[in-house]
Design a protein around this motif. Structure first.
Motif, PDB file in Angstrom:
ATOM      1  N   TYR A 196      -4.773  10.749  -4.842  1.00  3.91           N
ATOM      2  CA  TYR A 196      -4.877   9.934  -3.629  1.00  3.91           C
ATOM      3  C   TYR A 196      -4.390  10.742  -2.424  1.00  3.91           C
ATOM      4  CZ  TYR A 196      -4.382   5.832  -0.609  1.00  3.91           C
ATOM      5  OH  TYR A 196      -4.491   4.928   0.421  1.00  3.91           O
ATOM      6  N   ASP A 213      -0.740  11.211  -1.965  1.00  2.00           N
ATOM      7  CA  ASP A 213       0.092  11.334  -3.173  1.00  2.00           C
ATOM      8  C   ASP A 213       0.507  12.791  -3.419  1.00  2.00           C
ATOM      9  OD1 ASP A 213       1.444  10.988  -5.511  1.00  2.00           O
ATOM     10  OD2 ASP A 213      -0.130   9.844  -6.524  1.00  2.00           O
ATOM     11  N   LYS A 223      -9.109   6.130  -0.278  1.00  2.00           N
ATOM     12  CA  LYS A 223      -8.958   4.854  -0.984  1.00  2.00           C
ATOM     13  C   LYS A 223     -10.146   4.539  -1.894  1.00  2.00           C
ATOM     14  CE  LYS A 223      -7.778   0.124   0.350  1.00  2.00           C
ATOM     15  NZ  LYS A 223      -8.982  -0.598  -0.054  1.00  2.00           N
ATOM     16  N   PHE A 280      -7.790   4.936  -5.182  1.00  2.00           N
ATOM     17  CA  PHE A 280      -6.856   3.806  -5.176  1.00  2.00           C
ATOM     18  C   PHE A 280      -7.527   2.742  -6.024  1.00  2.00           C
ATOM     19  CE2 PHE A 280      -4.514   0.124  -3.906  1.00  2.00           C
ATOM     20  CZ  PHE A 280      -3.246   0.601  -3.627  1.00  2.00           C
ATOM     21  N   PRO A 315      -2.335   3.909  -6.491  1.00  2.00           N
ATOM     22  CA  PRO A 315      -3.047   5.183  -6.350  1.00  2.00           C
ATOM     23  C   PRO A 315      -3.391   5.730  -7.727  1.00  2.00           C
ATOM     24  CG  PRO A 315      -0.707   5.490  -5.953  1.00  2.00           C
ATOM     25  CD  PRO A 315      -0.925   4.017  -6.093  1.00  2.00           C
TER      26      PRO A 315
END
Ligand code: GLY
Length: 265
Positions: free
Chosen positions: A129, A132, A155, A159, A170
């Motif tokens: 993500y 992340d 996303k 996600f 995520p």
């Protein structure tokens, strides 16, 4: 390996790491009006993720029968058009309920794919993500993946949510590059059968309510889903899921009954 051996090998790997092997839940979700059909292995554990239910174990694995023909995960338009989507399919999964988290999920996924099953590391990509940093770092630190094969997406791709509401978070997906010349980098998440997602590692940490609001869950969890028919195609060196031993005995029998040879398009 045959498809049966692949399924057993997945379950054995996680059983050896303390996971309780549970049966596939019904494809009609029990007591969940937000889903028409079971669309992922995690559905049967929704209450555990939300903190409203408990199990006697905090690690589980299974092979879940799934139907994706409606709602958020609807593959109906792809079926019959490509080589790797199905309305009804099996999803291999492992779960942590507030126990291990990103590090073990990533390490074990990599070990199973590359050491136990011997997939070519040069063919594997990991997506994370967009925000992340932790997952990207873990991929680079805990595995020997080619660093340029760790890619960030937004996303839409990274996600994961089971439906309009429910546990979510995520995710980090593993994709396999099946191009002849290892040129698949640009085809990750491009809807091209030559580069196919095989495993999704979801780091469940929120609940989305019916107003669309995300609320952190009481604990963090792991929810993974591997496309069984896809990994069978990869392991059996087939370009299409339909050419594996999951489907060919059925196709051959249909061909026999119909008195028509089966010809790939
Ligand atoms: N629950 C993870 C997935 O279905 O991809």
């Amino acid at each position: 390996m045959t498809s049966t051996e692949i399924r057993n090998s997945f379950l054995k790997y996680f059983e050896e790491r303390g996971h309780k092997i549970v049966p596939s839940a019904s494809v009609i979700p029990y007591d969940d009006p937000t889903l028409l059909f079971t669309n992922a292995g995690m559905n049967q554990f929704k209450d555990v993720f939300l903190g409203t239910g408990k199990r006697e174990y905090n690690r589980a694995a299974d092979s879940q029968k799934c139907i994706r023909v409606s709602g958020k995960h609807n593959d109906l338009e792809e079926v019959g058009r490509d080589t790797y989507h199905h309305t009804f399919f099996e999803m291999l999964g492992n779960w942590s309920f507030g126990d291990y988290y990103k590090k073990e999920a990533i390490e074990w996924a990599w070990e199973l794919l590359t050491k136990v099953w011997g997939l070519d590391k040069k063919r594997l990509y990991a997506t994370v993500y967009e925000s992340d940093d932790e997952a990207e770092e873990l991929w680079k630190k805990m595995t020997d993946i080619e660093p340029s094969h760790v890619l960030r997406f937004g996303k839409k791709d990274n996600f994961w949510e089971m439906g309009e509401t429910g546990p979510c978070g995520p995710c980090s997906e593993i994709h396999v590059d099946l191009t002849d010349d290892f040129s698949g980098s640009k085809l990750v998440n491009a809807g091209d059968p030559r580069v196919m997602e095989i495993w999704n590692l979801v780091f469940i940490q929120y609940n989305r309510d019916d107003q669309g609001t995300l609320t952190p869950l009481p604990a963090k969890h792991v929810d993974t889903g591997m496309g069984f028919e896809r990994i069978c195609a990869v392991m059996q060196g087939k370009k299409s899921n339909y050419d594996t031993d999951v489907f060919m005995p059925i196709i051959n029998r249909i061909s026999e009954i119909a008195g028509q040879p089966y010809k790939a398009q």
